[in-house]
Design an enzyme around this catalytic site. Structure first.
Site, PDB file in Angstrom:
ATOM      1  N   LYS A  11       0.855  -1.203   0.000  1.00 47.89           N
ATOM      2  CA  LYS A  11       0.000   0.000   0.000  1.00 47.89           C
ATOM      3  C   LYS A  11       0.885   1.245   0.000  1.00 47.89           C
ATOM      4  O   LYS A  11       2.043   1.212   0.457  1.00 47.89           O
ATOM      5  CB  LYS A  11      -0.948   0.036   1.199  1.00 47.89           C
ATOM      6  CG  LYS A  11      -0.293   0.098   2.592  1.00 47.89           C
ATOM      7  CD  LYS A  11       0.041   1.502   3.079  1.00 47.89           C
ATOM      8  CE  LYS A  11       0.849   1.489   4.365  1.00 47.89           C
ATOM      9  NZ  LYS A  11       1.624   2.646   4.693  1.00 47.89           N
ATOM     10  N   ALA A 102       9.720  -0.274   4.671  1.00 49.74           N
ATOM     11  CA  ALA A 102       9.731   0.805   3.681  1.00 49.74           C
ATOM     12  C   ALA A 102       8.539   1.750   3.786  1.00 49.74           C
ATOM     13  O   ALA A 102       8.446   2.714   3.040  1.00 49.74           O
ATOM     14  CB  ALA A 102       9.748   0.190   2.280  1.00 49.74           C
ATOM     15  N   ALA A 105       3.776  -1.392   4.146  1.00 54.33           N
ATOM     16  CA  ALA A 105       2.968  -2.418   4.824  1.00 54.33           C
ATOM     17  C   ALA A 105       3.288  -3.840   4.373  1.00 54.33           C
ATOM     18  O   ALA A 105       2.394  -4.689   4.285  1.00 54.33           O
ATOM     19  CB  ALA A 105       1.473  -2.125   4.666  1.00 54.33           C
ATOM     20  N   ASP A 141      -2.586  -1.763  10.058  1.00 60.65           N
ATOM     21  CA  ASP A 141      -2.660  -1.722   8.589  1.00 60.65           C
ATOM     22  C   ASP A 141      -3.280  -2.994   8.000  1.00 60.65           C
ATOM     23  O   ASP A 141      -3.585  -3.041   6.805  1.00 60.65           O
ATOM     24  CB  ASP A 141      -1.245  -1.593   7.982  1.00 60.65           C
ATOM     25  CG  ASP A 141      -0.712  -0.166   8.058  1.00 60.65           C
ATOM     26  OD1 ASP A 141      -1.503   0.749   8.354  1.00 60.65           O
ATOM     27  OD2 ASP A 141       0.491   0.018   7.817  1.00 60.65           O
TER      28      ASP A 141
HETATM   29  P1  ATP Z   1       4.261  -0.339   7.738  1.00 57.93           P
HETATM   30  O1  ATP Z   1       4.094   0.414   6.443  1.00 57.93           O
HETATM   31  O2  ATP Z   1       3.043  -1.170   8.119  1.00 57.93           O
HETATM   32  O3  ATP Z   1       4.841   0.476   8.844  1.00 57.93           O
HETATM   33  P2  ATP Z   1       6.709  -1.344   6.707  1.00 57.93           P
HETATM   34  O4  ATP Z   1       6.456  -1.593   5.233  1.00 57.93           O
HETATM   35  O5  ATP Z   1       7.356  -0.063   7.076  1.00 57.93           O
HETATM   36  O6  ATP Z   1       5.335  -1.490   7.456  1.00 57.93           O
HETATM   37  P3  ATP Z   1       7.618  -4.047   7.034  1.00 57.93           P
HETATM   38  O7  ATP Z   1       8.115  -4.360   5.665  1.00 57.93           O
HETATM   39  O8  ATP Z   1       6.325  -4.635   7.453  1.00 57.93           O
HETATM   40  O9  ATP Z   1       7.586  -2.483   7.292  1.00 57.93           O
HETATM   41  O10 ATP Z   1       8.791  -4.459   8.025  1.00 57.93           O
HETATM   42  C1  ATP Z   1       8.950  -3.927   9.326  1.00 57.93           C
HETATM   43  C2  ATP Z   1       9.749  -4.943  10.158  1.00 57.93           C
HETATM   44  O11 ATP Z   1       8.904  -6.045  10.432  1.00 57.93           O
HETATM   45  C3  ATP Z   1      10.944  -5.511   9.415  1.00 57.93           C
HETATM   46  O12 ATP Z   1      12.108  -4.913   9.908  1.00 57.93           O
HETATM   47  C4  ATP Z   1      10.929  -7.005   9.695  1.00 57.93           C
HETATM   48  O13 ATP Z   1      11.979  -7.423  10.528  1.00 57.93           O
HETATM   49  C5  ATP Z   1       9.619  -7.273  10.426  1.00 57.93           C
HETATM   50  N1  ATP Z   1       8.754  -8.276   9.746  1.00 57.93           N
HETATM   51  C6  ATP Z   1       8.031  -9.215  10.372  1.00 57.93           C
HETATM   52  N2  ATP Z   1       7.328  -9.939   9.494  1.00 57.93           N
HETATM   53  C7  ATP Z   1       7.591  -9.464   8.272  1.00 57.93           C
HETATM   54  C8  ATP Z   1       7.159  -9.817   6.965  1.00 57.93           C
HETATM   55  N3  ATP Z   1       6.314 -10.846   6.748  1.00 57.93           N
HETATM   56  N4  ATP Z   1       7.598  -9.087   5.930  1.00 57.93           N
HETATM   57  C9  ATP Z   1       8.437  -8.041   6.143  1.00 57.93           C
HETATM   58  N5  ATP Z   1       8.903  -7.689   7.350  1.00 57.93           N
HETATM   59  C10 ATP Z   1       8.494  -8.374   8.424  1.00 57.93           C
END
Ligand code: ATP
Length: 316
Positions: A11, A102, A105, A141
């Site tokens: 997203k 990043a 989500a 999310d």
């Molecule tokens: P959001 O936008 O919801 O804040 P994000 O995209 O910033 O999420 P994610 O890619 O979900 O962040 O990763 C955040 C942390 O979660 C990572 O550093 C990782 O160690 C942990 N993590 C746990 N499960 C997963 C997964 N299935 N995929 C990616 N990261 C994961």
């Protein structure tokens, strides 16, 4: 063994306004969330044992109980013990395409896929809203990731009202591989800097909530007007992330100077997206950004908005 292969889209936030602090420690938000076709593949397969196992082809992603996809399966096992003992555990395989940590989500959409996959595997027949409600107990999310498309998200981000799906808007998305921003850090820093402007009582918080500024964005989405959407992009978290991460600011500026209609950081970053008029326009913007920032650490994608969340892969 029976299994399902699911597409778990990332997203972006077209709009993110922080309204104030809630009693539960989270922030009260007003967001417009959008699914894009940059997606992971999540295979959920019955393994005939009592175990839940997770495997991911990206070593940055944990393969243990801390993986959000594992926690989603564990939640289903706890919630539906009879089906768990009848159908047994699952092997979850994640093929990662969404950049990690990043602001896209990535973990949440993997968890959403597991909830949907287990619902199918264990023949639970849950409604979309029931799956979203289960997801909300794991992460704010996740409900949006289940439903996908375009939605206004309020509360912690878990209260959704879907709006007309915005498909075929082309986007260039960039993220530095070595850069990650902690979401809790971004909100904590925002609170430290702007907490004194938050409404101090529930009444003012409610009044502020009903005067959020996302209406022009929603109007632009309903009209599928990429130029107007670009004008209305907003993300309060840029105020704390951009000064701290100059590379994120540089990328945002490169997208704009390369001809994107508008550019903004997604969620708590560090990914930044630029809105384009067509696929050709997006390819040209991507090339220009690459020429402006030749750093190989910068990953660039051409993607587009899609009107759906978790769905079955075409390959099953
Ligand atoms: P959001 O936008 O919801 O804040 P994000 O995209 O910033 O999420 P994610 O890619 O979900 O962040 O990763 C955040 C942390 O979660 C990572 O550093 C990782 O160690 C942990 N993590 C746990 N499960 C997963 C997964 N299935 N995929 C990616 N990261 C994961």
């Amino acid at each position: 063994m029976q299994g399902y292969s699911l597409v778990a889209p990332a997203k972006i936030n077209l709009y993110l306004e922080i309204i104030g602090a809630r009693d539960d420690g989270y922030h009260e938000l007003a967001m417009v969330m959008q699914s894009i076709d940059l997606a992971d593949q999540v295979d959920v397969v019955a393994n005939g044992s009592e175990n839940i196992r997770v495997q991911c082809d990206n070593l940055e992603v944990p393969g243990d109980k801390t993986n959000l996809a594992y926690r989603a399966a564990e939640l289903m096992a706890k919630q539906f013990p009879e089906q768990f003992s009848k159908f047994g555990g699952v092997d979850i395989k994640i093929y990662k395409r969404i950049p990690v940590a990043a602001g896209l989500a990535g973990g949440s959409t993997n968890a959403a896929a597991v909830l949907v996959g287990i619902d199918l595997l264990w023949k639970l027949g849950l409604t979309k809203v029931e799956i979203e409600d289960l997801g909300a107990t794991l992460g704010s999310d996740i409900p949006f990731c289940v439903a996908g498309g375009t939605a206004i998200a309020t509360g912690r981000g878990e209260q959704l009202s879907e709006i007309l799906g915005l498909d075929n808007i082309y986007i260039v998305l960039g993220k530095h591989r070595s850069l990650s921003v902690s979401t809790p850090w971004a909100y904590k820093t925002y609170r430290a800097m702007y907490g004194n402007t938050y409404p101090q009582d529930t009444e003012t918080l409610t009044a502020r909530t009903s005067s959020v500024h996302s209406a022009p964005m929603i109007k632009a989405i309903v009209h599928k007007d990429a130029r107007e959407i670009s004008q209305q992009l907003h993300n309060d978290l840029e105020k704390v992330v951009l000064p701290e991460f100059p590379k994120v600011l540089e990328l945002r500026e490169a997208l704009t100077s390369s001809g994107a209609l508008g550019a903004m950081m997604s969620g708590s970053g560090p990914s930044v997206f630029g809105i384009c008029e067509s696929l050709e326009h997006a390819e040209s913007v991507k090339q220009k950004v690459r020429a402006t920032i030749p750093d190989q650490d910068l990953e660039l994608f051409t993607t587009q908005t899609i009107p759906q969340g978790i769905h079955m892969s075409d390959f099953t």
